[in-house]
Design a protein around this motif. Structure first.
Motif, PDB file in Angstrom:
ATOM      1  N   GLN A   1     123.338  20.889 110.453  1.00  0.00           N
ATOM      2  CA  GLN A   1     123.070  20.589 111.865  1.00  0.00           C
ATOM      3  C   GLN A   1     121.577  20.478 112.125  1.00  0.00           C
ATOM      4  O   GLN A   1     121.124  19.593 112.845  1.00  0.00           O
ATOM      5  CB  GLN A   1     123.676  21.674 112.753  1.00  0.00           C
ATOM      6  N   ALA A   2     120.823  21.405 111.509  1.00  0.00           N
ATOM      7  CA  ALA A   2     119.375  21.376 111.709  1.00  0.00           C
ATOM      8  C   ALA A   2     118.773  20.084 111.158  1.00  0.00           C
ATOM      9  O   ALA A   2     117.748  19.620 111.638  1.00  0.00           O
ATOM     10  CB  ALA A   2     118.733  22.585 111.037  1.00  0.00           C
TER      11      ALA A   2
ATOM     12  N   ARG B   1     119.928  14.299 103.339  1.00  0.00           N
ATOM     13  CA  ARG B   1     118.881  13.587 104.093  1.00  0.00           C
ATOM     14  C   ARG B   1     118.368  12.399 103.292  1.00  0.00           C
ATOM     15  O   ARG B   1     118.167  11.316 103.829  1.00  0.00           O
ATOM     16  CB  ARG B   1     117.736  14.542 104.429  1.00  0.00           C
ATOM     17  N   GLU B   2     118.132  12.640 101.994  1.00  0.00           N
ATOM     18  CA  GLU B   2     117.648  11.554 101.127  1.00  0.00           C
ATOM     19  C   GLU B   2     118.632  10.385 101.128  1.00  0.00           C
ATOM     20  O   GLU B   2     118.236   9.229 101.087  1.00  0.00           O
ATOM     21  CB  GLU B   2     117.504  12.050  99.685  1.00  0.00           C
TER      22      GLU B   2
ATOM     23  N   TRP C   1     122.083  24.948  95.570  1.00  0.00           N
ATOM     24  CA  TRP C   1     121.279  25.709  96.560  1.00  0.00           C
ATOM     25  C   TRP C   1     121.401  24.991  97.893  1.00  0.00           C
ATOM     26  O   TRP C   1     121.047  23.818  98.016  1.00  0.00           O
ATOM     27  CB  TRP C   1     119.858  25.759  96.023  1.00  0.00           C
ATOM     28  N   PRO C   2     121.931  25.658  98.930  1.00  0.00           N
ATOM     29  CA  PRO C   2     122.243  24.971 100.188  1.00  0.00           C
ATOM     30  C   PRO C   2     121.107  24.117 100.766  1.00  0.00           C
ATOM     31  O   PRO C   2     121.348  22.953 101.122  1.00  0.00           O
ATOM     32  CB  PRO C   2     122.653  26.100 101.124  1.00  0.00           C
ATOM     33  N   PRO C   3     119.866  24.620 100.844  1.00  0.00           N
ATOM     34  CA  PRO C   3     118.820  23.766 101.422  1.00  0.00           C
ATOM     35  C   PRO C   3     118.603  22.485 100.619  1.00  0.00           C
ATOM     36  O   PRO C   3     118.323  21.428 101.183  1.00  0.00           O
ATOM     37  CB  PRO C   3     117.571  24.652 101.372  1.00  0.00           C
ATOM     38  N   LEU C   4     118.777  22.601  99.301  1.00  0.00           N
ATOM     39  CA  LEU C   4     118.576  21.418  98.470  1.00  0.00           C
ATOM     40  C   LEU C   4     119.737  20.436  98.635  1.00  0.00           C
ATOM     41  O   LEU C   4     119.560  19.221  98.627  1.00  0.00           O
ATOM     42  CB  LEU C   4     118.450  21.845  96.998  1.00  0.00           C
TER      43      LEU C   4
ATOM     44  N   ALA D   1     118.982  18.696 101.701  1.00  0.00           N
ATOM     45  CA  ALA D   1     117.872  17.757 101.484  1.00  0.00           C
ATOM     46  C   ALA D   1     118.401  16.479 100.826  1.00  0.00           C
ATOM     47  O   ALA D   1     117.955  15.375 101.131  1.00  0.00           O
ATOM     48  CB  ALA D   1     116.809  18.414 100.606  1.00  0.00           C
TER      49      ALA D   1
ATOM     50  N   GLY E   1     120.160  17.273 111.369  1.00  0.00           N
ATOM     51  CA  GLY E   1     120.621  16.152 112.181  1.00  0.00           C
ATOM     52  C   GLY E   1     121.852  15.460 111.632  1.00  0.00           C
ATOM     53  O   GLY E   1     122.179  14.336 112.020  1.00  0.00           O
TER      54      GLY E   1
ATOM     55  N   ARG F   1     124.839  25.303 109.260  1.00  0.00           N
ATOM     56  CA  ARG F   1     123.655  25.373 110.125  1.00  0.00           C
ATOM     57  C   ARG F   1     122.544  24.475 109.609  1.00  0.00           C
ATOM     58  O   ARG F   1     121.866  23.798 110.370  1.00  0.00           O
ATOM     59  CB  ARG F   1     123.151  26.824 110.197  1.00  0.00           C
ATOM     60  N   LEU F   2     122.390  24.467 108.285  1.00  0.00           N
ATOM     61  CA  LEU F   2     121.356  23.614 107.688  1.00  0.00           C
ATOM     62  C   LEU F   2     121.650  22.147 107.972  1.00  0.00           C
ATOM     63  O   LEU F   2     120.753  21.368 108.274  1.00  0.00           O
ATOM     64  CB  LEU F   2     121.297  23.841 106.175  1.00  0.00           C
TER      65      LEU F   2
END
Lengths: 145, 478
Positions: free
Chosen positions: A74-75, A53-54, A44-47, A50, A77, A71-72
């Motif tokens: 980039q958002a 990020r972790e 799942w792209p948002p995960l 995430a 960072g 896009r995710l």
């Protein structure tokens, strides 16, 4: 700084969206300090982002990446260096030397297929291997918009 | 060369025998008569370039040796760029790494037909495709490579979605920071099995979120049943939700299980929950507490295993204070609250959404609209969108109907948005205008809204602060 490269058969994974393995490299002053391989199970792209990020990923060097996932990233960072192909070790050397993107490490059709939709894209947009990126710089425009 | 072929064809045609003569002359082969002129090597490429299916071939080292015109169209990669490259660099399919169909065919010798996957094309779009594979052999029957044919299923997929009104989480298009944050917790929410309350104004995509939660949950194999609580009068809604026994009321000739039991093992999505009457609220509360339903007219309770996702465009907290919504039910529903901001609070998504809808309507209507003119987009950036994303979708659809070209112009927008007394045609100014102006306008207005706080502005815009700084520098802002 942490650089992540999705890996498949010692090459950069062709599609980041489905990559299963991630090479995480800690670098400082253009030198590699440490590396480890991480399993990527999140589809799942948002995960998936995430997880980046972790892991503290600052730069993601990858092959093809779908727009929503890009896009995710980039958002979140994460600096993207997409459409990269080649053997991971060679790509890493190029990255650390500040030579990415480079034509010989660029996927075909890397410039966003502007020809198909826009039709008005200049020839530079379709030059093989990183053409259209302008004076050898990163194609930031394509990544940040 | 083409002329040569033509003249040859004419000559042969002139010598063509009457229809009856072929039977004896050809002996099963039609090549000696004019009608069946022998295929020439060049024809194969012409034939392959005239079909709508993408075709490529690889040698035994996975280097692309042939790439037809449709393959160029679908992947967005020119033949000259593709030839000689590894197939996975060009094709970029979801199955390249794990379970490559062509590899499987080359290993087993068995062709593969109509296998599903998606590719990431040169624009970064995910295209659903259907893949067929076969082994290529030399004259001695030794394998020398493989051929892969593929069909772009985007149109089929879009039509299917449109018919079933079944959109996926890939239809949630946003780079807004708040939306991204919400999306990032969605998988964990989905796996938790907790009751979820999705709040947000009409048209913000609450049902998409409900579907995303269902699709990501352990219940994804079960049904997702949607009920709009505002669409039915109270007595009908009760029987619709909880079912009824035969003879429970006039015309109730047959037993009806109700939506809760239909959703057993899956998820029930109760849209517009704020419109439910107090009496029904009490019954719903009982279902949530005891996990049993009691159909109308029945004395038997039936256990049900359902996950509840509720949605509302109203402020339930305020309804509770006003005594119009049960507090205990509110607490039961509000285990996890996901709020969808209105479109006016995530204006940075407007260009993305416009692009998304243009792509969808292109597929649905067989059009080739390239973009929306910057001037039209600028009008949309100023609009408040009381109807949110659904309103934007309708606006783009309206513009599609009025436009016959490949650019959506301000005059194609619905009446209230259309600029007054505009000279006809876009004129050279519109053609010269660029997204740069709009980008600058969006950054300026977001900066203003965020009190010139760049960190907040970057977060609002869904971009990194460094990117914002670079854009501001490029656009000479601040």
């Amino acid at each position: 700084m942490h650089v992540a490269i999705p890996v498949w058969q010692e090459r950069v994974s062709p599609v980041f969206d489905t990559a299963r393995s991630l090479l995480l490299v800690r670098v400082a002053d253009g030198r590699e300090l440490e590396r480890k391989t991480i399993n990527l199970v999140e589809s799942w792209p948002p995960l998936r982002v995430a997880r980046m990020r972790e892991l503290g990923v600052d730069v993601l060097v990858c092959g093809a990446i779908s727009q929503p996932l890009a896009r995710l990233c980039q958002a979140a960072g994460v600096r993207l260096v997409p459409w990269v192909t080649g053997m991971v070790d060679e790509v890493l050397v190029e990255l650390l030397a500040g030579r990415l993107p480079a034509p010989e490490f660029t996927m075909p059709g890397c410039c966003g297929g502007r020809r198909r939709r826009g039709r008005a894209a200049g020839p530079a947009g379709r030059r093989r291997g990183g053409g259209g990126r302008g004076r050898g710089g990163r194609s930031r425009g394509a990544q940040d918009t | 060369m083409a002329a040569g072929r033509k003249s040859t064809g004419k000559k042969t045609a002139g010598k063509r025998k009457p229809a009856g003569g072929n039977k004896t002359a050809g002996r099963g082969r039609t090549t000696r008569s004019g009608a069946g002129a022998p295929p020439r090597p060049g024809w194969l490429a012409t034939i392959l370039d005239s079909i709508t299916e993408g075709v490529f071939t690889v040698d035994r080292d996975w280097n692309i040796t042939y790439f037809n015109r449709a393959a160029e169209e679908i992947t967005g990669i020119e033949r000259g760029e593709a030839l000689g490259r590894k197939c996975f660099e060009v094709f970029r399919a979801s199955v390249c790494e794990q379970g490559c169909y062509l590899r499987r065919t080359l290993e087993s010798g068995e062709p593969g037909l109509g296998q599903a996957a998606y590719i990431v094309n040169a624009r970064g779009e995910r295209l659903p495709i259907s893949i067929s594979t076969a082994v290529l052999r030399d004259e001695r029957g030794r394998p020398v490579g493989g051929v892969e044919t593929f069909r772009n299923l985007s149109v089929v997929e879009t039509l299917r979605q449109e018919l079933a009104q079944r959109y996926t989480f890939h239809d949630i298009v946003s780079k807004n920071a708040r939306m991204q944050q919400m999306l990032s917790i969605l998988p964990r929410v989905a796996l938790s099995d907790a009751t979820v309350l999705v709040s947000g104004a009409s048209g913000t995509g609450k049902e998409l979120v409900a579907r995303a939660i269902h699709d990501l949950s352990r219940r994804r194999q079960g049904p997702l049943v949607t009920v709009n609580c505002a669409a039915l009068p109270d007595n009908l809604l009760e029987s619709e939700l909880f079912g009824h026994a035969a003879g429970a009321f006039t015309d109730a000739r047959q037993e009806y299980p109700g939506r809760f039991l239909q959703a057993d093992g899956g998820t029930i999505f109760l849209d517009e929950i704020g419109e439910m009457s107090p009496a029904l609220q009490a019954k719903l509360l009982r279902v949530l507490q005891e996990r049993v339903v009691e159909p109308l007219g029945s004395t038997r309770s039936r256990p049900v295993d359902v996950r509840v996702i509720a949605a509302t465009n109203r402020d339930l907290g305020r309804l509770v204070k006003g005594g119009r919504f049960r507090q205990d039910l509110f607490f039961r529903l509000n285990v996890v609250n996901l709020h969808l901001p209105p479109l006016r609070e995530r204006r940075e998504d407007i260009p993305l959404l416009v692009e998304h809808f243009i792509a969808r309507f292109n597929r649905l209507q067989g059009r080739e609209v390239v973009r929306m003119a910057p001037e039209a987009l600028a009008i949309l950036m100023e609009h408040d969108f009381p109807g949110n994303v659904r309103e934007l979708q309708n606006i783009v659809e309206h513009a599609f109907v009025l436009s016959s070209g490949d650019i959506l112009l301000p005059e194609h927008l619905p009446e209230p948005l259309r600029p007054p007394s505009r000279p006809a045609g876009p004129g050279p100014v519109a053609e010269r205008a660029s997204l740069r102006d709009i980008e600058a306008a969006v950054i300026r207005s977001t900066l203003e809204r965020c009190g010139n706080n760049r960190q907040r502005t970057a977060r609002e815009l869904g971009i990194h602060p460094t990117t914002l700084w670079r854009k501001m520098k490029k656009l000479s802002i601040g």
